[in-house]
Design a protein around this motif. Structure first.
Motif, PDB file in Angstrom:
ATOM      1  N   VAL A   1       0.831  -1.206   0.000  1.00 42.39           N
ATOM      2  CA  VAL A   1       0.000   0.000   0.000  1.00 42.39           C
ATOM      3  C   VAL A   1       0.867   1.258   0.000  1.00 42.39           C
ATOM      4  O   VAL A   1       0.711   2.133  -0.857  1.00 42.39           O
ATOM      5  N   PHE A   2       1.773   1.359   0.969  1.00 36.45           N
ATOM      6  CA  PHE A   2       2.559   2.591   1.086  1.00 36.45           C
ATOM      7  C   PHE A   2       3.755   2.603   0.139  1.00 36.45           C
ATOM      8  O   PHE A   2       4.062   3.627  -0.455  1.00 36.45           O
ATOM      9  N   GLY A   3       4.440   1.501   0.005  1.00 32.74           N
ATOM     10  CA  GLY A   3       5.587   1.449  -0.896  1.00 32.74           C
ATOM     11  C   GLY A   3       5.174   1.499  -2.357  1.00 32.74           C
ATOM     12  O   GLY A   3       5.870   2.061  -3.192  1.00 32.74           O
ATOM     13  N   GLY A   4       4.023   0.921  -2.665  1.00 34.24           N
ATOM     14  CA  GLY A   4       3.556   0.918  -4.046  1.00 34.24           C
ATOM     15  C   GLY A   4       2.994   2.245  -4.496  1.00 34.24           C
ATOM     16  O   GLY A   4       3.078   2.602  -5.677  1.00 34.24           O
ATOM     17  N   THR A   5       2.440   2.998  -3.574  1.00 33.20           N
ATOM     18  CA  THR A   5       1.847   4.285  -3.941  1.00 33.20           C
ATOM     19  C   THR A   5       2.782   5.457  -3.719  1.00 33.20           C
ATOM     20  O   THR A   5       2.522   6.551  -4.219  1.00 33.20           O
ATOM     21  N   ALA A   6       3.865   5.259  -2.977  1.00 36.41           N
ATOM     22  CA  ALA A   6       4.765   6.369  -2.642  1.00 36.41           C
ATOM     23  C   ALA A   6       5.355   7.062  -3.869  1.00 36.41           C
ATOM     24  O   ALA A   6       5.334   8.302  -3.935  1.00 36.41           O
ATOM     25  N   PRO A   7       5.880   6.336  -4.862  1.00 35.95           N
ATOM     26  CA  PRO A   7       6.430   7.046  -6.028  1.00 35.95           C
ATOM     27  C   PRO A   7       5.380   7.845  -6.796  1.00 35.95           C
ATOM     28  O   PRO A   7       5.640   8.949  -7.261  1.00 35.95           O
ATOM     29  N   HIS A   8       4.195   7.290  -6.896  1.00 35.81           N
ATOM     30  CA  HIS A   8       3.119   7.993  -7.617  1.00 35.81           C
ATOM     31  C   HIS A   8       2.665   9.228  -6.844  1.00 35.81           C
ATOM     32  O   HIS A   8       2.403  10.277  -7.435  1.00 35.81           O
ATOM     33  N   LEU A   9       2.564   9.095  -5.539  1.00 37.49           N
ATOM     34  CA  LEU A   9       2.164  10.228  -4.712  1.00 37.49           C
ATOM     35  C   LEU A   9       3.223  11.321  -4.736  1.00 37.49           C
ATOM     36  O   LEU A   9       2.899  12.506  -4.834  1.00 37.49           O
ATOM     37  N   ALA A  10       4.495  10.924  -4.664  1.00 40.02           N
ATOM     38  CA  ALA A  10       5.579  11.910  -4.720  1.00 40.02           C
ATOM     39  C   ALA A  10       5.589  12.627  -6.067  1.00 40.02           C
ATOM     40  O   ALA A  10       5.767  13.852  -6.128  1.00 40.02           O
ATOM     41  N   ALA A  11       5.391  11.894  -7.143  1.00 40.68           N
ATOM     42  CA  ALA A  11       5.368  12.510  -8.469  1.00 40.68           C
ATOM     43  C   ALA A  11       4.162  13.435  -8.628  1.00 40.68           C
ATOM     44  O   ALA A  11       4.286  14.535  -9.186  1.00 40.68           O
ATOM     45  N   ALA A  12       3.021  13.004  -8.134  1.00 41.54           N
ATOM     46  CA  ALA A  12       1.810  13.818  -8.265  1.00 41.54           C
ATOM     47  C   ALA A  12       1.927  15.113  -7.474  1.00 41.54           C
ATOM     48  O   ALA A  12       1.560  16.189  -7.970  1.00 41.54           O
ATOM     49  N   THR A  13       2.441  15.038  -6.257  1.00 36.95           N
ATOM     50  CA  THR A  13       2.584  16.262  -5.466  1.00 36.95           C
ATOM     51  C   THR A  13       3.679  17.159  -6.038  1.00 36.95           C
ATOM     52  O   THR A  13       3.584  18.372  -5.965  1.00 36.95           O
ATOM     53  N   GLY A  14       4.715  16.547  -6.612  1.00 35.35           N
ATOM     54  CA  GLY A  14       5.780  17.336  -7.236  1.00 35.35           C
ATOM     55  C   GLY A  14       5.295  18.091  -8.453  1.00 35.35           C
ATOM     56  O   GLY A  14       5.629  19.259  -8.646  1.00 35.35           O
ATOM     57  N   HIS A  15       4.490  17.424  -9.283  1.00 32.41           N
ATOM     58  CA  HIS A  15       3.947  18.077 -10.483  1.00 32.41           C
ATOM     59  C   HIS A  15       2.930  19.152 -10.128  1.00 32.41           C
ATOM     60  O   HIS A  15       2.765  20.119 -10.867  1.00 32.41           O
ATOM     61  N   ALA A  16       2.247  18.967  -9.003  1.00 28.11           N
ATOM     62  CA  ALA A  16       1.262  19.958  -8.577  1.00 28.11           C
ATOM     63  C   ALA A  16       1.911  21.131  -7.841  1.00 28.11           C
ATOM     64  O   ALA A  16       1.228  22.086  -7.474  1.00 28.11           O
ATOM     65  N   GLY A  17       3.225  21.024  -7.577  1.00 26.46           N
ATOM     66  CA  GLY A  17       3.911  22.097  -6.878  1.00 26.46           C
ATOM     67  C   GLY A  17       3.755  22.042  -5.369  1.00 26.46           C
ATOM     68  O   GLY A  17       4.028  23.015  -4.683  1.00 26.46           O
ATOM     69  N   GLN A  18       3.301  20.924  -4.866  1.00 28.18           N
ATOM     70  CA  GLN A  18       3.063  20.765  -3.429  1.00 28.18           C
ATOM     71  C   GLN A  18       4.017  19.724  -2.844  1.00 28.18           C
ATOM     72  O   GLN A  18       3.601  18.733  -2.266  1.00 28.18           O
TER      73      GLN A  18
END
Length: 76
Positions: free
Chosen positions: A33-50
């Protein structure tokens, strides 16, 4: 750096009859759950500027897990 206290804590939490499943199941679920979603969450927040949102999320998850561990340790 390898932390050797985690396996000891995990082994003490479960009786010998259910130790393998008790350690394997929660570990597998949290990693997926956390390891599998961490890269996607980091990329999404990075692209959103957050970028700080990802750091806050990981800090919050760490505090919650430490609170549960401390509460478990306080029980007799």
């Amino acid at each position: 750096m390898e932390d050797t206290s985690i396996p000891q804590i995990m082994a003490e939490e479960f009786p010998t009859g259910t130790r393998a499943t008790g350690i394997r199941l929660p570990y597998g679920l949290t990693v997926s759950v956390f390891g599998g979603t961490a890269p996607h969450l980091a990329a999404a927040t990075g692209h959103a500027g957050q970028v700080i949102a990802y750091s806050a999320y990981t800090a919050f998850a760490s505090v919650v897990s430490l609170c549960f561990l401390a509460r478990r340790r306080a029980e007799p």
